[in-house]
Write a protein that holds these residues in place. Structure first.
Motif, PDB file in Angstrom:
ATOM      1  N   VAL A   1      -4.797   6.078  -7.364  1.00 51.55           N
ATOM      2  CA  VAL A   1      -4.557   5.453  -6.283  1.00 51.55           C
ATOM      3  C   VAL A   1      -3.498   4.055  -6.759  1.00 51.55           C
ATOM      4  N   ALA A   2      -3.394   3.192  -7.560  1.00 53.03           N
ATOM      5  CA  ALA A   2      -2.444   2.483  -8.056  1.00 53.03           C
ATOM      6  C   ALA A   2      -1.419   2.481  -7.065  1.00 53.03           C
ATOM      7  N   PRO A   3       0.207   3.406  -7.381  1.00 55.18           N
ATOM      8  CA  PRO A   3       0.807   3.446  -6.662  1.00 55.18           C
ATOM      9  C   PRO A   3       1.062   3.527  -5.786  1.00 55.18           C
ATOM     10  N   VAL A   4       0.332   4.529  -4.932  1.00 53.50           N
ATOM     11  CA  VAL A   4      -0.125   4.253  -3.086  1.00 53.50           C
ATOM     12  C   VAL A   4      -0.287   2.728  -2.863  1.00 53.50           C
ATOM     13  N   LEU A   5      -1.740   2.464  -3.805  1.00 52.92           N
ATOM     14  CA  LEU A   5      -1.419   0.914  -2.826  1.00 52.92           C
ATOM     15  C   LEU A   5      -0.366  -0.369  -3.054  1.00 52.92           C
ATOM     16  N   HIS A   6       0.619  -0.086  -4.070  1.00 56.61           N
ATOM     17  CA  HIS A   6       2.297  -0.649  -4.573  1.00 56.61           C
ATOM     18  C   HIS A   6       2.682  -0.678  -3.263  1.00 56.61           C
ATOM     19  N   ARG A   7       2.953   0.919  -2.375  1.00 54.20           N
ATOM     20  CA  ARG A   7       3.297   1.651  -1.792  1.00 54.20           C
ATOM     21  C   ARG A   7       3.221   0.866  -0.439  1.00 54.20           C
ATOM     22  N   ILE A   8       1.849   0.486  -0.356  1.00 55.39           N
ATOM     23  CA  ILE A   8       1.418   0.141   1.362  1.00 55.39           C
ATOM     24  C   ILE A   8       1.530  -1.551   1.477  1.00 55.39           C
ATOM     25  N   ALA A   9       1.440  -2.220   0.103  1.00 53.46           N
ATOM     26  CA  ALA A   9       1.609  -3.292   0.517  1.00 53.46           C
ATOM     27  C   ALA A   9       3.085  -3.750   0.244  1.00 53.46           C
ATOM     28  N   ALA A  10       4.194  -2.677   0.017  1.00 53.49           N
ATOM     29  CA  ALA A  10       5.296  -2.942   0.306  1.00 53.49           C
ATOM     30  C   ALA A  10       5.746  -2.949   1.752  1.00 53.49           C
ATOM     31  N   ASP A  11       5.042  -1.976   2.777  1.00 56.23           N
ATOM     32  CA  ASP A  11       5.055  -1.475   3.907  1.00 56.23           C
ATOM     33  C   ASP A  11       3.831  -1.452   4.744  1.00 56.23           C
ATOM     34  N   PRO A  12       4.035  -3.376   5.166  1.00 56.89           N
ATOM     35  CA  PRO A  12       3.125  -4.332   6.478  1.00 56.89           C
ATOM     36  C   PRO A  12       3.047  -3.533   7.341  1.00 56.89           C
ATOM     37  N   LEU A  13       3.582  -2.263   7.658  1.00 57.99           N
ATOM     38  CA  LEU A  13       3.664  -1.213   8.990  1.00 57.99           C
ATOM     39  C   LEU A  13       2.448  -0.445   8.638  1.00 57.99           C
ATOM     40  N   ALA A  14       1.900   0.188   7.577  1.00 51.11           N
ATOM     41  CA  ALA A  14       1.754   0.843   6.833  1.00 51.11           C
ATOM     42  C   ALA A  14       0.164   0.974   7.120  1.00 51.11           C
ATOM     43  N   VAL A  15      -0.822   0.596   7.793  1.00 49.16           N
ATOM     44  CA  VAL A  15      -1.704   0.621   8.257  1.00 49.16           C
ATOM     45  C   VAL A  15      -1.508  -0.279   9.523  1.00 49.16           C
ATOM     46  N   SER A  16      -1.308   0.367  10.365  1.00 45.02           N
ATOM     47  CA  SER A  16      -0.949   0.002  11.886  1.00 45.02           C
ATOM     48  C   SER A  16      -2.055   0.896  12.284  1.00 45.02           C
TER      49      SER A  16
ATOM     50  N   GLU B   1      -5.744   5.501   4.701  1.00 46.06           N
ATOM     51  CA  GLU B   1      -3.315   5.393   4.787  1.00 46.06           C
ATOM     52  C   GLU B   1      -3.769   6.137   2.903  1.00 46.06           C
ATOM     53  N   VAL B   2      -4.898   5.943   2.171  1.00 49.36           N
ATOM     54  CA  VAL B   2      -4.788   5.625   0.536  1.00 49.36           C
ATOM     55  C   VAL B   2      -5.528   7.446   0.458  1.00 49.36           C
ATOM     56  N   ALA B   3      -6.174   7.630   1.679  1.00 48.30           N
ATOM     57  CA  ALA B   3      -6.876   9.330   1.050  1.00 48.30           C
ATOM     58  C   ALA B   3      -5.367  10.280   1.912  1.00 48.30           C
ATOM     59  N   THR B   4      -4.874   9.660   2.679  1.00 47.31           N
ATOM     60  CA  THR B   4      -4.048  10.593   3.260  1.00 47.31           C
ATOM     61  C   THR B   4      -2.824  10.241   2.765  1.00 47.31           C
ATOM     62  N   GLN B   5      -2.237   9.238   1.838  1.00 45.80           N
ATOM     63  CA  GLN B   5      -1.105   9.656   0.954  1.00 45.80           C
ATOM     64  C   GLN B   5      -1.635  10.208  -0.479  1.00 45.80           C
ATOM     65  N   LEU B   6      -2.955  10.224  -0.855  1.00 45.51           N
ATOM     66  CA  LEU B   6      -3.320  11.251  -1.871  1.00 45.51           C
ATOM     67  C   LEU B   6      -3.292  12.682  -1.324  1.00 45.51           C
ATOM     68  N   VAL B   7      -4.130  13.520  -0.499  1.00 50.97           N
ATOM     69  CA  VAL B   7      -3.682  14.564   0.158  1.00 50.97           C
ATOM     70  C   VAL B   7      -2.451  14.688  -0.010  1.00 50.97           C
ATOM     71  N   LEU B   8      -1.197  13.657   1.148  1.00 50.54           N
ATOM     72  CA  LEU B   8      -0.085  14.666   1.265  1.00 50.54           C
ATOM     73  C   LEU B   8       1.076  14.369   0.484  1.00 50.54           C
ATOM     74  N   GLY B   9       0.892  13.442  -0.515  1.00 53.19           N
ATOM     75  CA  GLY B   9       1.539  13.622  -1.526  1.00 53.19           C
ATOM     76  C   GLY B   9       0.750  14.942  -2.714  1.00 53.19           C
ATOM     77  N   GLY B  10      -0.322  15.354  -2.713  1.00 49.64           N
ATOM     78  CA  GLY B  10      -0.357  16.166  -3.208  1.00 49.64           C
ATOM     79  C   GLY B  10      -1.057  16.108  -4.604  1.00 49.64           C
ATOM     80  N   ALA B  11      -1.610  14.767  -4.813  1.00 52.58           N
ATOM     81  CA  ALA B  11      -2.429  13.985  -6.223  1.00 52.58           C
ATOM     82  C   ALA B  11      -3.654  14.204  -6.167  1.00 52.58           C
ATOM     83  N   ALA B  12      -4.247  14.761  -4.925  1.00 52.19           N
ATOM     84  CA  ALA B  12      -5.852  14.697  -4.437  1.00 52.19           C
ATOM     85  C   ALA B  12      -6.514  16.353  -5.262  1.00 52.19           C
ATOM     86  N   VAL B  13      -5.677  17.315  -4.709  1.00 52.27           N
ATOM     87  CA  VAL B  13      -6.166  18.840  -5.439  1.00 52.27           C
ATOM     88  C   VAL B  13      -6.048  18.955  -7.065  1.00 52.27           C
TER      89      VAL B  13
END
Length: 437
Positions: free
Chosen positions: A110-125, A329-341
């Motif tokens: 989750v840590a890198p996902v949160l870093h990416r979201i923090a760097a993109d203000p529109l990530a959770v629009s 958004e965190v859940a979406t990035q984990l699933v679509l990024g391949g980490a969740a499985v």
């Protein structure tokens, strides 16, 4: 005072949690015995090269787990064995809660996902494109085998309970009943009480609810919906085989009966049969990642046929409006990024090992096929009485009453395997002593 020093912690795990886990592991292995005094915090911090606050937090976690006790002016001691009566107010070894601990590998993912979201203000629009991505992630998480739900028919919910309550609110009708098994998910019991939905039950066998019983109750009662939990059933851990699912789906189709299918643990069992939703078009399928990965990721996914989508969405919004966009958004990035499985697979392997330990310690009375987050202990007597005996000895388990949709439900205990490894091992040994007399 014990001259004790833990092994080097694994990388990526917070030092205080690694230290608390090491305390539990050494207690379970007998290297730390009840009543032994641990080193003072300042001394252990100096030996380990960490701060006093780190050791203090580790001791606090171990106290909450029931592993240690603190005495003002005397120090920190290994807690008495759980076979002795617990002092009033003492911390309990928790085998009642089924949520995963929510740290370790999940934190690292989750840590890198949160870093990416923090760097993109529109990530959770609130733009529609984001909602589409979340539905695509949900459809991917719910998919299994040849069955691929259309993302347009998937909605993101604020956890599985949110989706379940919305399904009940949508499908329940006045003077009708919702049918479930005699032992069922306590979340269903709570939602039915709140919404004043009458539940009726059918008996189960080794493969789940009996199709003939479902057919009979549909013939004599006005049934609004059938509730199923076919994979790693809560609390009995039964997984319905493919043939039983087909039989149940055929009965539901014959009575034009909507089905509410809960599947919070499906990702832990990669060889499970296809969901009932793949067999019966009037099925509302409820899944999610909360109980598989981490309790803080309170995200559920609901698939439903188009005819039910609008009323289900309206009920979901009336109950909780929508899930938190950041968590979605965190859940979406984990699933679509391949980490969740891979995270779910690692969790399944961990749980399978604990299920094997439960079978070794508790014998034939326990049903723990793995890799479920809990096991079911069959009892001849009152499960509530056994649960109370366990509590008096410092062990929290879930008795029959928490799952019974009818008074004559089979007696048993649900034993969680979901805490950290050391706590589970310590608690299973304590439970084995309790049940052994």
């Amino acid at each position: 005072m014990t001259i004790w020093e833990p092994p080097a912690p694994p990388t990526g795990v917070p030092r205080y949690l690694a230290l608390a886990d090491a305390i539990g592991a050494d207690i379970a292995a007998g290297r730390l015995r009840p009543g032994e005094r641990l080193p003072p915090q300042r001394e252990l911090a100096r030996r380990l090269g960490v701060t006093v606050a780190t050791v203090g937090r580790a001791y606090q976690v171990a106290v909450r787990r029931g592993l240690l006790t603190g005495e003002v002016g005397r120090g920190t001691f290994v807690a008495p064995a759980p076979s002795r009566p617990a002092a009033p107010g003492a911390a309990l070894l928790d085998l009642a809660t089924v949520h995963p601990p929510g740290h370790g590998a999940v934190h690292r993912a989750v840590a890198p996902v949160l870093h990416r979201i923090a760097a993109d203000p529109l990530a959770v629009s609130g733009e529609d494109a984001d909602a589409v991505r979340h539905r695509i992630a949900g459809a991917r998480w719910l998919a299994y085998g040849d069955w691929r739900p259309d993302p347009a028919h998937v909605e993101v919910t604020a956890g599985g309970q949110h989706g379940l309550a919305a399904a009940l609110a949508t499908l329940a009708q006045p003077r009708h009943v919702v049918v479930t098994t005699e032992l069922t998910n306590p979340g269903l019991l709570a939602a039915a009480r709140l919404l004043r939905v009458e539940l009726a039950t059918v008996p189960s066998d080794e493969w789940g609810p009996r199709p003939d019983a479902v057919d009979r109750i549909c013939a004599r009662r006005r049934v609004a919906a059938l509730h199923l939990h076919p994979t790693l059933h809560n609390p009995t851990v039964v997984t319905m085989p493919a043939r039983r699912r087909q039989e149940i789906a055929a009965v539901a189709a014959a009575h034009d009966l909507p089905v509410i299918e809960e599947d919070p643990f499906g990702a832990l069992l990669p060889d499970r049969p296809p969901p009932v939703a793949a067999l019966h078009p009037r099925t509302v399928l409820l899944g999610g990642i909360t109980k598989t990965l981490a309790p803080g990721l309170r995200i559920g996914y609901r698939y439903a046929p188009p005819s039910l989508a609008a009323p289900l969405s309206a009920a979901a919004r009336a109950l909780a409006w929508a899930p938190a966009p950041l968590v979605a958004e965190v859940a979406t990035q984990l699933v679509l990024g391949g980490a969740a499985v891979p995270l779910a697979a690692a969790r399944a392997a961990e749980l399978a090992a604990r299920a094997a330990l439960a079978r070794d310690l508790l014998g034939d009375r326990v049903y723990a096929p793995g890799p479920a987050p809990f096991a079911w202990i069959r009892l001849d007597g009152d499960g509530g009485q056994v649960a109370e005996r366990a509590r008096r000895r410092g062990l929290a388990v879930a008795g029959t009453a928490e799952f019974a949709a009818r008074r004559s439900a089979p007696a048993g205990l649900r034993v969680s395997l979901s805490a950290d490894d050391a706590s589970v091992r310590t608690a299973l040994h304590a439970l084995a002593r309790l049940l052994g007399g």
